[in-house]
Design a protein around this motif. Structure first.
Motif, short mmCIF file in Angstrom:
data_model
loop_
_atom_site.label_atom_id
_atom_site.label_comp_id
_atom_site.label_asym_id
_atom_site.label_seq_id
_atom_site.Cartn_x
_atom_site.Cartn_y
_atom_site.Cartn_z
N ARG A 21 9.36 34.50 0.24
CA ARG A 21 9.27 35.99 0.79
C ARG A 21 8.41 35.82 2.05
O ARG A 21 7.15 35.11 2.05
CB ARG A 21 8.80 37.06 -0.17
CG ARG A 21 8.50 38.34 0.40
CD ARG A 21 8.03 39.32 -0.63
NE ARG A 21 6.72 38.93 -1.07
CZ ARG A 21 6.16 38.51 -1.98
NH1 ARG A 21 7.03 38.68 -3.19
NH2 ARG A 21 4.87 38.50 -2.01
N ARG A 81 14.77 43.55 3.83
CA ARG A 81 14.58 44.81 3.20
C ARG A 81 13.61 45.39 4.14
O ARG A 81 12.56 45.19 4.42
CB ARG A 81 14.06 44.46 1.82
CG ARG A 81 14.10 45.83 1.09
CD ARG A 81 13.38 45.71 -0.34
NE ARG A 81 12.29 46.17 -0.54
CZ ARG A 81 11.28 45.72 -1.53
NH1 ARG A 81 11.46 44.54 -2.18
NH2 ARG A 81 10.18 46.27 -1.69
N LEU A 127 7.28 47.08 -7.55
CA LEU A 127 6.41 46.93 -6.13
C LEU A 127 7.28 46.08 -5.21
O LEU A 127 8.53 46.53 -4.78
CB LEU A 127 5.45 46.19 -6.48
CG LEU A 127 4.41 46.96 -7.61
CD1 LEU A 127 3.27 46.37 -7.89
CD2 LEU A 127 4.01 48.46 -7.10
N MET A 128 6.73 44.88 -4.61
CA MET A 128 7.57 44.20 -3.62
C MET A 128 8.55 43.50 -4.34
O MET A 128 9.63 42.98 -3.32
CB MET A 128 6.67 43.59 -2.52
CG MET A 128 5.79 44.16 -1.84
SD MET A 128 4.88 43.07 -0.78
CE MET A 128 4.37 41.93 -1.72
N GLU A 129 8.64 43.24 -5.40
CA GLU A 129 9.58 42.10 -5.90
C GLU A 129 10.79 42.83 -6.36
O GLU A 129 10.76 43.95 -6.88
CB GLU A 129 8.73 41.36 -6.98
CG GLU A 129 7.42 40.76 -6.65
CD GLU A 129 8.21 39.37 -5.80
OE1 GLU A 129 7.03 38.79 -5.17
OE2 GLU A 129 9.37 39.13 -5.61
N GLN A 130 11.95 42.02 -6.40
CA GLN A 130 13.07 42.41 -7.09
C GLN A 130 13.85 41.49 -7.83
O GLN A 130 13.63 40.24 -7.51
CB GLN A 130 13.98 42.92 -5.99
CG GLN A 130 15.43 43.57 -6.45
CD GLN A 130 16.22 44.24 -5.56
OE1 GLN A 130 15.74 44.72 -4.55
NE2 GLN A 130 17.62 44.27 -5.97
N TYR A 161 16.85 33.85 -1.46
CA TYR A 161 17.39 33.47 -2.51
C TYR A 161 18.37 32.46 -2.99
O TYR A 161 19.02 32.04 -2.15
CB TYR A 161 17.88 34.99 -3.09
CG TYR A 161 17.04 36.04 -3.42
CD1 TYR A 161 16.99 36.94 -2.46
CD2 TYR A 161 16.48 36.35 -4.68
CE1 TYR A 161 16.13 38.12 -2.47
CE2 TYR A 161 15.67 37.46 -4.67
CZ TYR A 161 15.51 38.29 -3.62
OH TYR A 161 14.68 39.37 -4.21
N ARG A 172 13.38 46.49 -9.56
CA ARG A 172 12.43 46.55 -8.69
C ARG A 172 11.20 46.72 -9.31
O ARG A 172 10.87 47.70 -10.02
CB ARG A 172 12.95 47.29 -7.28
CG ARG A 172 11.67 47.22 -6.44
CD ARG A 172 12.12 47.49 -5.09
NE ARG A 172 13.20 46.70 -4.44
CZ ARG A 172 13.79 47.35 -3.49
NH1 ARG A 172 13.66 48.48 -2.79
NH2 ARG A 172 14.80 46.59 -3.01
N TYR A 212 10.58 43.14 5.09
CA TYR A 212 10.47 41.74 4.38
C TYR A 212 11.67 41.00 4.71
O TYR A 212 12.87 41.43 4.70
CB TYR A 212 10.33 42.14 2.90
CG TYR A 212 9.12 43.07 2.31
CD1 TYR A 212 9.51 44.14 1.68
CD2 TYR A 212 7.82 42.53 2.58
CE1 TYR A 212 8.27 44.86 1.31
CE2 TYR A 212 6.66 43.17 2.18
CZ TYR A 212 7.03 44.23 1.37
OH TYR A 212 6.04 44.98 0.90
#
Lengths: 117, 113
Positions: A50, A95, B99-102, A37, B97, A33
């Motif tokens: 994203r 990531r 899943l995919m998001e942070q 930000y 975190r 990914y």
């Protein structure tokens, strides 16, 4: 090891104009990914956009879009119709998909964007 | 998006004292939380990764005995700066975190006198 490079420490744009922030990364992985930000003066980190590496289509969120060039390992952010509220530090991040939930974000050094009225 | 809170938002303490910073995921469960340190106009430096119910994994160069991390539940992680000194003054950010998001907390400004 993966690295993320942001070669523009500072950028400036006129209100209502368009600006592009650069980001390159280095990895040997094929699935990962990429993120942009935003950190305004409040210092709250906010996810702007994203991109999943397996998707060829460039991600878009309103005035924010990316130019994802996988072969070139480039992931630039375009901000259209810049607004005063866009003034912030912008971080590009990578990531890996390996390692599951514990894999960490790798941040670039950031680009400080100023928006001129 | 999901909300991550940090408390306190700023703290001033005397050298030699210990300071605890709390990080909570308010509306989701986070199996993994991250602690970062940020110097002015610099990027975020990962200090450690913590998983609920297990020991934290510290990044190279981060003293685990100085920066104690506890991840007691799926919604709470704490960072304790033990015997703080002026060089520990910094901005500390937690992240959770899902899943995919942070998602990131608003940060804690620590000043050690």
């Amino acid at each position: 090891a993966q690295t993320v490079t942001q070669s523009q420490p500072e950028m400036s744009v006129q209100e209502a104009e368009t600006v592009t922030l650069s980001c390159t990364y280095d990895t040997s992985e094929s699935d990962y990914y990429l993120f942009w930000y935003k950190q305004p003066p409040s210092r709250q980190m906010i996810l702007v956009i994203r991109q999943e590496a397996y998707k060829q289509q460039n991600a878009t969120e309103n005035r924010f879009s990316v130019n994802f060039q996988k072969a070139a390992k480039s992931f630039s952010l375009k901000i259209s119709d810049s607004q005063l509220g866009d003034a912030a530090m912008y971080f590009c991040a990578y990531r890996s998909l390996r390692g599951g939930a514990t894999n960490k974000l790798i941040f670039g050094t950031g680009t400080l964007l100023a928006v001129q009225p | 998006g999901a909300v991550v809170s940090q408390h306190p938002s700023r703290v001033i303490c005397k050298s030699g004292t210990s300071v605890k910073i709390e990080c909570r995921s308010l509306d989701f469960q986070a199996t993994t939380m991250f602690w970062y340190r940020q110097f002015p106009k610099k990027s975020l430096m990962l200090m450690a990764t913590s998983n609920e119910g297990s020991k934290a994994t510290y990044e190279q160069g981060v003293e685990k005995d100085k920066f104690l991390i506890n991840h007691a539940s799926l919604t709470l992680s704490t960072l304790t700066v033990t015997s703080a000194h002026p060089e520990d003054s910094s901005f500390y950010i937690c992240s959770a975190r899902a899943l995919m998001e942070q998602f990131f907390g608003p940060g804690t400004r620590l000043t050690v006198l």
